[in-house]
Write an enzyme that holds these catalytic residues in place. Structure first.
Site, PDB file in Angstrom:
ATOM      1  N   TYR A 180      24.473 -10.336 -45.582  1.00 52.33           N
ATOM      2  CA  TYR A 180      25.709 -11.129 -45.466  1.00 52.33           C
ATOM      3  C   TYR A 180      25.816 -11.731 -44.054  1.00 52.33           C
ATOM      4  CZ  TYR A 180      30.368 -12.543 -47.038  1.00 52.33           C
ATOM      5  OH  TYR A 180      31.461 -13.270 -47.419  1.00 52.33           O
ATOM      6  N   LYS A 187      33.811 -14.144 -41.575  1.00 52.37           N
ATOM      7  CA  LYS A 187      34.949 -13.602 -42.339  1.00 52.37           C
ATOM      8  C   LYS A 187      35.846 -12.745 -41.434  1.00 52.37           C
ATOM      9  CE  LYS A 187      34.219 -15.179 -46.567  1.00 52.37           C
ATOM     10  NZ  LYS A 187      34.976 -16.354 -47.023  1.00 52.37           N
TER      11      LYS A 187
HETATM   12  O1  0WD Z   1      31.413 -12.750 -54.481  1.00 52.88           O
HETATM   13  C1  0WD Z   1      31.988 -13.783 -54.215  1.00 52.88           C
HETATM   14  N1  0WD Z   1      31.692 -14.899 -54.849  1.00 52.88           N
HETATM   15  C2  0WD Z   1      33.043 -13.770 -53.160  1.00 52.88           C
HETATM   16  C3  0WD Z   1      33.472 -14.940 -52.597  1.00 52.88           C
HETATM   17  C4  0WD Z   1      33.557 -12.450 -52.725  1.00 52.88           C
HETATM   18  C5  0WD Z   1      34.589 -12.530 -51.734  1.00 52.88           C
HETATM   19  C6  0WD Z   1      34.979 -13.722 -51.179  1.00 52.88           C
HETATM   20  N2  0WD Z   1      34.411 -14.915 -51.619  1.00 52.88           N
HETATM   21  C7  0WD Z   1      34.868 -16.139 -51.003  1.00 52.88           C
HETATM   22  C8  0WD Z   1      33.805 -17.065 -50.468  1.00 52.88           C
HETATM   23  O2  0WD Z   1      33.274 -16.598 -49.247  1.00 52.88           O
HETATM   24  C9  0WD Z   1      34.614 -18.337 -50.300  1.00 52.88           C
HETATM   25  O3  0WD Z   1      35.407 -18.251 -49.137  1.00 52.88           O
HETATM   26  O4  0WD Z   1      35.560 -16.922 -51.933  1.00 52.88           O
HETATM   27  C10 0WD Z   1      35.536 -18.281 -51.516  1.00 52.88           C
HETATM   28  C11 0WD Z   1      35.095 -19.138 -52.684  1.00 52.88           C
HETATM   29  O5  0WD Z   1      33.759 -18.858 -52.986  1.00 52.88           O
HETATM   30  P1  0WD Z   1      33.126 -18.865 -54.444  1.00 52.88           P
HETATM   31  O6  0WD Z   1      34.151 -19.199 -55.449  1.00 52.88           O
HETATM   32  O7  0WD Z   1      32.330 -17.634 -54.561  1.00 52.88           O
HETATM   33  O8  0WD Z   1      32.046 -20.011 -54.325  1.00 52.88           O
HETATM   34  P2  0WD Z   1      31.916 -21.534 -54.803  1.00 52.88           P
HETATM   35  O9  0WD Z   1      32.278 -21.690 -56.230  1.00 52.88           O
HETATM   36  O10 0WD Z   1      30.532 -21.942 -54.413  1.00 52.88           O
HETATM   37  O11 0WD Z   1      32.990 -22.285 -53.895  1.00 52.88           O
HETATM   38  C12 0WD Z   1      32.863 -22.452 -52.509  1.00 52.88           C
HETATM   39  C13 0WD Z   1      32.995 -23.941 -52.241  1.00 52.88           C
HETATM   40  C14 0WD Z   1      31.769 -24.819 -52.109  1.00 52.88           C
HETATM   41  O12 0WD Z   1      30.852 -24.679 -52.952  1.00 52.88           O
HETATM   42  P3  0WD Z   1      29.257 -24.700 -52.482  1.00 52.88           P
HETATM   43  O13 0WD Z   1      28.721 -23.719 -53.430  1.00 52.88           O
HETATM   44  O14 0WD Z   1      28.835 -26.074 -52.654  1.00 52.88           O
HETATM   45  O15 0WD Z   1      29.074 -24.215 -51.061  1.00 52.88           O
HETATM   46  O16 0WD Z   1      33.448 -24.243 -50.951  1.00 52.88           O
HETATM   47  C15 0WD Z   1      33.407 -25.655 -50.866  1.00 52.88           C
HETATM   48  C16 0WD Z   1      32.432 -26.163 -51.887  1.00 52.88           C
HETATM   49  O17 0WD Z   1      33.068 -26.746 -52.967  1.00 52.88           O
HETATM   50  N3  0WD Z   1      32.948 -26.128 -49.586  1.00 52.88           N
HETATM   51  C17 0WD Z   1      33.596 -27.089 -48.918  1.00 52.88           C
HETATM   52  N4  0WD Z   1      34.743 -27.762 -49.204  1.00 52.88           N
HETATM   53  C18 0WD Z   1      35.140 -28.689 -48.330  1.00 52.88           C
HETATM   54  N5  0WD Z   1      34.463 -28.972 -47.199  1.00 52.88           N
HETATM   55  C19 0WD Z   1      32.839 -27.320 -47.763  1.00 52.88           C
HETATM   56  C20 0WD Z   1      33.313 -28.316 -46.884  1.00 52.88           C
HETATM   57  N6  0WD Z   1      32.664 -28.642 -45.751  1.00 52.88           N
HETATM   58  N7  0WD Z   1      31.765 -26.498 -47.770  1.00 52.88           N
HETATM   59  C21 0WD Z   1      31.851 -25.774 -48.876  1.00 52.88           C
END
Ligand code: 0WD
Length: 280
Positions: A180, A187
């Site tokens: 991580y 975080k």
């Molecule tokens: O296990 C998990 N999936 C966990 C996620 C456990 C605990 C926390 N999280 C957190 C993540 O760290 C994040 O902060 O939850 C949040 C959402 O994550 P997610 O739902 O797991 O992931 P995802 O569906 O990929 O959404 C994150 C999105 C991006 O997707 P990608 O995969 O392309 O990186 O964040 C957005 C983008 O849509 N994103 C941005 N939006 C605007 N500007 C940017 C940016 N520069 N970069 C990424």
């Protein structure tokens, strides 16, 4: 130790359906901004469904046109949804977003920050090898963006008489989780930002909290080397002997957006089947 259960797809029980009926209208008349819906597995999508089910009108941002079609497809049944492009690394995008929002809505009650990013190379191997650019990139997108979005949201939230900002974090901020790495450090910065923002904005009745979610298979999670080992370990060790579902984070977000949590700010709520309480 009790038997380890396999994760099963969630089948709503009658009680689940009843509570979801009971919550309809809880957020009627309120307006929320949801960032980070990349696809149907995104945590932000589960949150959007919980908020919308409770009657909140939603505004969605997407990072760039690559995500625009997907977010619009997913939300086609939502009433009066609005969509804006916003890459959170660009101040001009954030300014433009809130400039347009100021014309299109007269209040903002909730902001959901569900965004994180780090170079894949920094999510494997040793943290000690993190480059300056990799460190700054992860912190810029995953931590600083919360402060930038929150600051821009304040005027519209004041028009609503206050509001609720929430962000998504993970246990890797508190303890070392293999691979991580820089995201854990980002975080930790995000969680500290929650506390400082909560102190600044409390007098305006704007609350700022975080949900520390257990591992969920999403696009972002697929970038973390050995992610399936983490979910297996959760299943064995978490008090509830299972992984969590995105809908469980969605409903905690609904709680944070609602007056039910009106006395809470600066808090990190764990939605992780209890994993974080286990020592040995
Ligand atoms: O296990 C998990 N999936 C966990 C996620 C456990 C605990 C926390 N999280 C957190 C993540 O760290 C994040 O902060 O939850 C949040 C959402 O994550 P997610 O739902 O797991 O992931 P995802 O569906 O990929 O959404 C994150 C999105 C991006 O997707 P990608 O995969 O392309 O990186 O964040 C957005 C983008 O849509 N994103 C941005 N939006 C605007 N500007 C940017 C940016 N520069 N970069 C990424």
């Amino acid at each position: 130790m009790t038997t380890v259960l396999e994760d099963k797809p969630h089948t709503p029980t009658q009680a689940d359906t009843e509570y979801s009926q009971a919550l309809k209208g809880l957020l009627a008349g309120k307006v929320g901004l949801v960032t980070g819906v990349a696809n149907k597995r995104s945590i932000a999508w589960a949150i959007a469904q919980s908020l919308s089910n409770a009657g909140m009108r939603l505004i969605f941002t997407y990072q760039n046109e690559r995500f625009e079609k997907k977010v619009k497809e997913l939300t086609e049944d939502f009433d009066n949804a609005l969509f804006y492009e916003c890459d959170v690394t660009r101040d001009e995008d954030i300014d433009k977003l809130f400039g347009q929002l100021g014309n299109d809505v007269d209040r903002l009650d909730t902001v959901v920050h569900s965004i994180a990013f780090a170079d894949r190379a920094d999510l494997e191997g040793q943290f000690v090898n993190t480059s300056r650019d990799g460190f700054l990139l992860a912190h810029n997108i995953s931590a600083y963006s919360l402060t930038a979005l929150t600051r821009a949201a304040v005027p519209l939230m004041e028009k609503a008489g206050g509001g609720s900002v929430m962000t998504m974090t993970y246990y890797g901020s508190e303890k070392v989780v293999q691979n991580y790495n820089v995201m854990g450090v980002a975080k930790a910065s995000l969680e500290a930002s929650v506390r400082y923002l909560a102190e600044d904005l409390g007098p305006k009745n704007i609350r700022v909290n975080a949900i520390s979610a257990g591992p969920i298979k999403t696009l972002a999670a697929s970038g973390i080397s050995g992610f399936s080992k983490i979910t297996e370990h959760m299943r064995e060790k978490a008090p509830m002997r299972r992984n969590i579902e995105a809908s469980e984070v969605g409903d905690t977000a609904l709680f944070l957006a609602s007056p039910l949590s009106r006395g809470m700010t600066g808090e990190i709520l764990h939605v992780d089947a209890g994993y974080h309480i286990i020592g040995f």
